[in-house]
Design a protein around this motif. Sequence first.
Motif, PDB file in Angstrom:
ATOM      1  N   ARG A 389      35.046 -57.556  38.590  1.00  0.00           N
ATOM      2  CA  ARG A 389      34.733 -56.212  38.084  1.00  0.00           C
ATOM      3  C   ARG A 389      34.294 -55.315  39.235  1.00  0.00           C
ATOM      4  O   ARG A 389      34.712 -54.152  39.342  1.00  0.00           O
ATOM      5  CB  ARG A 389      33.633 -56.293  37.026  1.00  0.00           C
ATOM      6  CG  ARG A 389      33.230 -54.936  36.453  1.00  0.00           C
ATOM      7  CD  ARG A 389      32.068 -55.073  35.483  1.00  0.00           C
ATOM      8  NE  ARG A 389      30.833 -55.410  36.152  1.00  0.00           N
ATOM      9  CZ  ARG A 389      30.020 -54.534  36.761  1.00  0.00           C
ATOM     10  NH1 ARG A 389      30.336 -53.247  36.796  1.00  0.00           N
ATOM     11  NH2 ARG A 389      28.911 -54.938  37.330  1.00  0.00           N
ATOM     12  N   THR A 394      36.243 -51.926  38.103  1.00  0.00           N
ATOM     13  CA  THR A 394      36.593 -51.786  36.690  1.00  0.00           C
ATOM     14  C   THR A 394      35.466 -51.062  35.951  1.00  0.00           C
ATOM     15  O   THR A 394      34.311 -51.479  36.025  1.00  0.00           O
ATOM     16  CB  THR A 394      36.812 -53.175  36.043  1.00  0.00           C
ATOM     17  OG1 THR A 394      37.741 -53.905  36.841  1.00  0.00           O
ATOM     18  CG2 THR A 394      37.340 -53.040  34.628  1.00  0.00           C
ATOM     19  N   VAL A 399      30.851 -57.272  31.434  1.00  0.00           N
ATOM     20  CA  VAL A 399      31.998 -58.180  31.314  1.00  0.00           C
ATOM     21  C   VAL A 399      32.099 -58.834  29.940  1.00  0.00           C
ATOM     22  O   VAL A 399      33.073 -59.539  29.662  1.00  0.00           O
ATOM     23  CB  VAL A 399      31.971 -59.266  32.413  1.00  0.00           C
ATOM     24  CG1 VAL A 399      32.151 -58.638  33.776  1.00  0.00           C
ATOM     25  CG2 VAL A 399      30.704 -60.113  32.346  1.00  0.00           C
ATOM     26  N   ASN A 410      41.905 -49.628  33.329  1.00  0.00           N
ATOM     27  CA  ASN A 410      40.907 -50.694  33.433  1.00  0.00           C
ATOM     28  C   ASN A 410      41.407 -51.982  32.783  1.00  0.00           C
ATOM     29  O   ASN A 410      41.070 -53.074  33.244  1.00  0.00           O
ATOM     30  CB  ASN A 410      39.585 -50.230  32.824  1.00  0.00           C
ATOM     31  CG  ASN A 410      38.907 -49.181  33.684  1.00  0.00           C
ATOM     32  OD1 ASN A 410      38.682 -49.393  34.859  1.00  0.00           O
ATOM     33  ND2 ASN A 410      38.620 -48.028  33.114  1.00  0.00           N
TER      34      ASN A 410
END
Length: 506
Positions: A389, A394, A399, A410
């Motif tokens: 990430r 992202t 998560v 994303n």
Amino acid sequence: MRGITKRFPGVTALSDVNLSVRAGEIHALVGENGAGKSTLMKVLSGVYPHPQYEGEIRFQGQERRFSGIHDSEQLGIIIIHQELALVPLLSIAENVFLGNEPARHGVIDWAVAHRRTRELLAKVGLKESPSTLITDIGVGKQQLVEIAKALAKDVKLLILDEPTASLNEHDSEALLQLLLELKQQGITCILISHKLNEIAKVADAITVLRDGSTITTIDCRDRALSGPASEDLIIRAMVGREMADRYPKRTPKIGEPVFELRDWRVFHPLHHEREVVKGVNLTVRRGEIVGIAGLMGAGRTELAMSVFGHSYGHRISGSVRMHGREVDTSTVGKAVAQGIAYVTEDRKSLGLVLDDSIAHNTSLANLKGVSRRGVIDEGREHAVANDFRQRLATRCAGVHQPVVNLSGGNQQKVVLAKWLFADPTLLILDEPTRGIDVGAKFEIYTLIARTAAEGRSILMISSEMPELLGMCDRIHVMNEGEFVAEFEAAEATQEKIMRAIVKAAA
């Protein structure tokens, strides 16, 4: 739309957004992935009904509060989503009037439906029979059927979310021309697109969103006031910074052959006599990025999927070699075991488990990498997902957020994270930046360049020729299942690639 704010658990998708669209204009809505464009249009069309958002919608001078998409459609506000909402095994006529069928005494009048469908198809430039199944026409024509479906509902405001993302240049040009014709008929359009050159061709005004807020509206008709709506001006507003280089600078270090295809042949899974890939030979070396250019239907995706576990095709023949040794890639598991990874062009259907978390999707192709004695170590899985990430930047609440709630760009980063965690030798990228904004594109290009610099081999399929020219060391041109030309990066141009395709077609 005034002061629109829309919140999801853990994230504010829209914050005090304003949008003003004049009657009879084509108004473009641009911004990075996650900027809130699709969310704003879902609020406008009633997908997110009142009072699930804050703010005010005024249409034709009156405040409107839609409790669902049916309410907005009754006023002539029609949205065409990026993922087309057509039923493949129904006919064009059945799709055009689905839920809106002409009827007498409760019985559908198919004669009227077919006659009106023919009239609507003529308006959008299609000559197909109303009884043709959707599955038998290409994506470009399906997009036109969606517009015919909107015209059947007496559309006044047509919202198109990335309408050309899946189209080749010819089909994209035809669609843009149709939008200009609809404008002449008094239909107002809101166009969401990442293809800034297309926006420049047709837009009367451009509103830029960034991080869920309105940044600016550029009036393309008043050059003296706003100046020319150049791509650089739009990009600067979208990403909040200059982007002098669209592609990262790289010095390729190309080594020995890693992946080879020899006399690869694939037949259509349903029409068994039709050869889709015709005796293709291909070599990709260590640290090399090899591109495949071609028009839609050339066989590029079919080639990639057939190599990756025979995911597509019938009567597949030929040999696959890794490091000079012939290997078996006849199942996805065997292909992954040989170090082959495939980032699909259809991330939502084939690349992700949408209802599952970012963490679970990231580890999916390499469960051994987050397991101890056959049991998944959730702490290790969380750490791996969090690492990717951060590396891929992202945008998410965490998560454990479901992938379905992420923007397209994303989501694509999660697909890339999944396959990079599998540590592949060959990474096949099929339309890796489709439906992704310029800022996120640069991040993905940088990731691709870094992956190649680490010594991995990359095979990249793209419909965007500048992307191939900017990223690849060699480019193969594919037409009707065959490689018809090959260019080194230094000698390749868009004109040469198109000339090779046209010459082969002729």
